[in-house]
Scaffold this active site. Structure first.
Site, mmCIF file in Angstrom:
data_model
loop_
_atom_site.group_PDB
_atom_site.id
_atom_site.type_symbol
_atom_site.label_atom_id
_atom_site.label_comp_id
_atom_site.label_asym_id
_atom_site.label_seq_id
_atom_site.Cartn_x
_atom_site.Cartn_y
_atom_site.Cartn_z
ATOM 1 N N GLN A 119 34.458 -22.328 8.367
ATOM 2 C CA GLN A 119 35.572 -22.174 7.418
ATOM 3 C C GLN A 119 35.211 -22.811 6.083
ATOM 4 O O GLN A 119 35.011 -24.019 6.003
ATOM 5 C CB GLN A 119 36.827 -22.820 8.002
ATOM 6 C CG GLN A 119 38.068 -22.723 7.132
ATOM 7 C CD GLN A 119 39.262 -23.402 7.799
ATOM 8 O OE1 GLN A 119 39.117 -24.409 8.491
ATOM 9 N NE2 GLN A 119 40.446 -22.867 7.596
ATOM 10 N N TYR A 121 36.681 -23.834 3.058
ATOM 11 C CA TYR A 121 37.876 -24.168 2.289
ATOM 12 C C TYR A 121 37.650 -25.387 1.397
ATOM 13 O O TYR A 121 37.584 -25.287 0.189
ATOM 14 C CB TYR A 121 39.057 -24.429 3.232
ATOM 15 C CG TYR A 121 39.823 -23.211 3.693
ATOM 16 C CD1 TYR A 121 39.290 -21.927 3.597
ATOM 17 C CD2 TYR A 121 41.093 -23.330 4.260
ATOM 18 C CE1 TYR A 121 39.989 -20.814 4.024
ATOM 19 C CE2 TYR A 121 41.804 -22.223 4.691
ATOM 20 C CZ TYR A 121 41.250 -20.966 4.573
ATOM 21 O OH TYR A 121 41.954 -19.866 5.004
ATOM 22 N N SER A 122 37.544 -26.559 1.996
ATOM 23 C CA SER A 122 37.502 -27.810 1.238
ATOM 24 C C SER A 122 36.293 -27.886 0.315
ATOM 25 O O SER A 122 35.208 -27.376 0.632
ATOM 26 C CB SER A 122 37.475 -29.012 2.191
ATOM 27 O OG SER A 122 38.680 -29.108 2.923
ATOM 28 N N GLU A 237 45.555 -21.625 12.474
ATOM 29 C CA GLU A 237 44.806 -22.831 12.851
ATOM 30 C C GLU A 237 45.702 -23.845 13.532
ATOM 31 O O GLU A 237 45.281 -24.561 14.438
ATOM 32 C CB GLU A 237 44.170 -23.456 11.608
ATOM 33 C CG GLU A 237 43.361 -24.715 11.887
ATOM 34 C CD GLU A 237 42.728 -25.287 10.629
ATOM 35 O OE1 GLU A 237 41.843 -26.147 10.759
ATOM 36 O OE2 GLU A 237 43.118 -24.874 9.511
ATOM 37 N N SER A 357 45.587 -33.646 4.692
ATOM 38 C CA SER A 357 45.936 -35.049 4.924
ATOM 39 C C SER A 357 47.413 -35.192 5.267
ATOM 40 O O SER A 357 48.251 -34.354 4.919
ATOM 41 C CB SER A 357 45.603 -35.892 3.686
ATOM 42 O OG SER A 357 46.528 -35.619 2.646
ATOM 43 N N ASN A 358 47.734 -36.292 5.952
ATOM 44 C CA ASN A 358 49.130 -36.504 6.336
ATOM 45 C C ASN A 358 50.037 -36.657 5.124
ATOM 46 O O ASN A 358 51.217 -36.294 5.172
ATOM 47 C CB ASN A 358 49.237 -37.723 7.250
ATOM 48 C CG ASN A 358 48.894 -37.366 8.691
ATOM 49 O OD1 ASN A 358 48.155 -36.410 8.943
ATOM 50 N ND2 ASN A 358 49.438 -38.113 9.634
#
Length: 376
Positions: A119, A121-122, A237, A357-358
């Site tokens: 993947q 993405y980041s 996901e 992230s949370n």
């Protein structure tokens, strides 16, 4: 699922017996070649794509059947899956947003475990803030040329293909001008650099695209429609795939209970309280995953799930160390590799960061709730 149970009993033997309980997050370096062959065995038996529609080569299994599949796999000690990114993230995305030609080209090799995916993405400047993506692609005749860098790319060193979120409209910002491309990994314009983790292993990678090419038709959705497609993948996901994630969680908790029993800690109510609390938390994760799967339309359930499992898993890593006492701080001997408990503790430090992230998940929940209140 009796058929699957019998298949596992008959096949998780012989050379595959060594796979029981191996692999998964923090342990992806274990038995890689053998796990690739295991994936092919699963595919040959028709166990990959269980939830895909029959029109796309799947079994069309309902949610209850898929849940039973994961539970049977966990009970048998099935190894961490190497094809899960293709099966549970890309395949549902193609079924929802792709063309018939794309489904025909990419779904069968995923079902046979002949092509593995990662993947894209980041990025270094666009981790949790996915809309800040700067990797660019330009259409050059009948190919896209991709240039940029991705980071924290799981299993990129094993992958044959990568689905890449990139910017295809010059001058665009944020959610606009993004596209979702399918890019082959094994070409001169792609290089992969492992990231050494706290555990000393490297399942995450940096991926550099330097004019990498992919066919013009390997775009999912229209040019500029990448944000919609990419967020669709994120929903998958955090849907059925999270049940697969919980396979490893249950196995880790079982190992902790076994250590606590061997050390006589289960006679102490302080320890049993912590273990029962961990078990209750795991059941909560399971029910939240089922709730997410039964939700209709976009909502905050995936963010709530992330906020539940990430800190729970970190606490599990702490419990794994605590039940071993002082011995948890020592290596067992040459070659001085980390124990399962040590690896769990170190790897879970990242749980509240990767996958969104949370802090970002809390913002999503807050914006949803405040928006609903404002509309009321």
């Amino acid at each position: 699922m009796e058929e699957f149970r019998e298949w596992l009993a008959a096949n998780l033997t012989g050379e595959f017996a060594a796979l029981a309980g191996t692999g998964g997050p923090g342990r992806e370096h274990e038995n890689v070649e053998l796990r690739v062959r295991w994936e092919k065995a699963l595919g040959a038996a028709g166990w990959i794509g269980l939830g895909w529609p029959t029109t796309h080569g799947g079994a069309g299994a309902d949610v209850a059947t898929q849940v039973a599949f994961f539970e049977e796999y966990a009970r048998a000690g099935g190894p961490g899956r190497l094809s899960h990114i293709g099966e549970y993230l890309l395949a549902p995305t193609l079924i929802a947003y792709g063309t018939p030609e794309q489904c025909e080209r990419f779904l069968p090799p995923i079902a046979r475990a002949e092509e593995l995916w990662c993947q894209g993405y980041s990025e270094p400047g666009a981790g949790s803030d996915l809309a800040a993506v700067q990797t660019r692609a330009t259409l050059d005749g009948d190919v896209w040329r991709v240039t940029g860098q991705k980071v924290w790319t799981s299993l990129a060193h094993l992958a044959d293909w990568c689905f890449v979120l990139c910017r295809t409209e010059p001058g665009s910002t944020r959610h606009r001008g993004l596209s979702y491309l399918l890019v082959p990994m094994r070409q001169p314009g792609v290089s992969v650099r492992p990231i050494v983790q706290l555990t000393g292993t490297s399942e995450f990678n940096e991926v550099f695209f330097d004019g990498a090419v992919t066919e013009a038709g390997n775009i999912v959705g229209a040019p500029g429609d990448g944000w919609r497609v990419a967020t669709g993948t994120l929903a998958f996901e955090r849907g059925i795939a999270t049940l697969g994630q919980q396979i490893g969680f249950a196995r880790e908790l079982d190992e902790i209970v076994a250590v606590a029993r061997d050390r006589g800690l289960l006679d102490d109510p302080l320890w049993t309280d912590r273990i029962v609390d961990a078990w209750v938390g795991l059941q909560t994760l399971r029910h939240q995953a089922l709730r997410t799967l039964s939700a209709t339309g976009p909502g905050i359930e995936p963010s709530v799930a992330k906020l539940l499992w990430a800190p729970w898993h970190q606490r599990l890593g702490e419990l794994a160390m605590d039940v071993q006492g002082a011995a948890a701080t020592l290596a067992e001997g040459e070659p001085y590799e980390l124990s399962a408990a040590q690896r769990l503790f170190l790897f879970t430090r990242a749980d509240t960061i990767y996958g969104g992230s949370n802090e970002v998940q809390r913002n999503i929940v807050a914006n949803h709730v405040l928006g609903r209140v404002g509309r009321g």
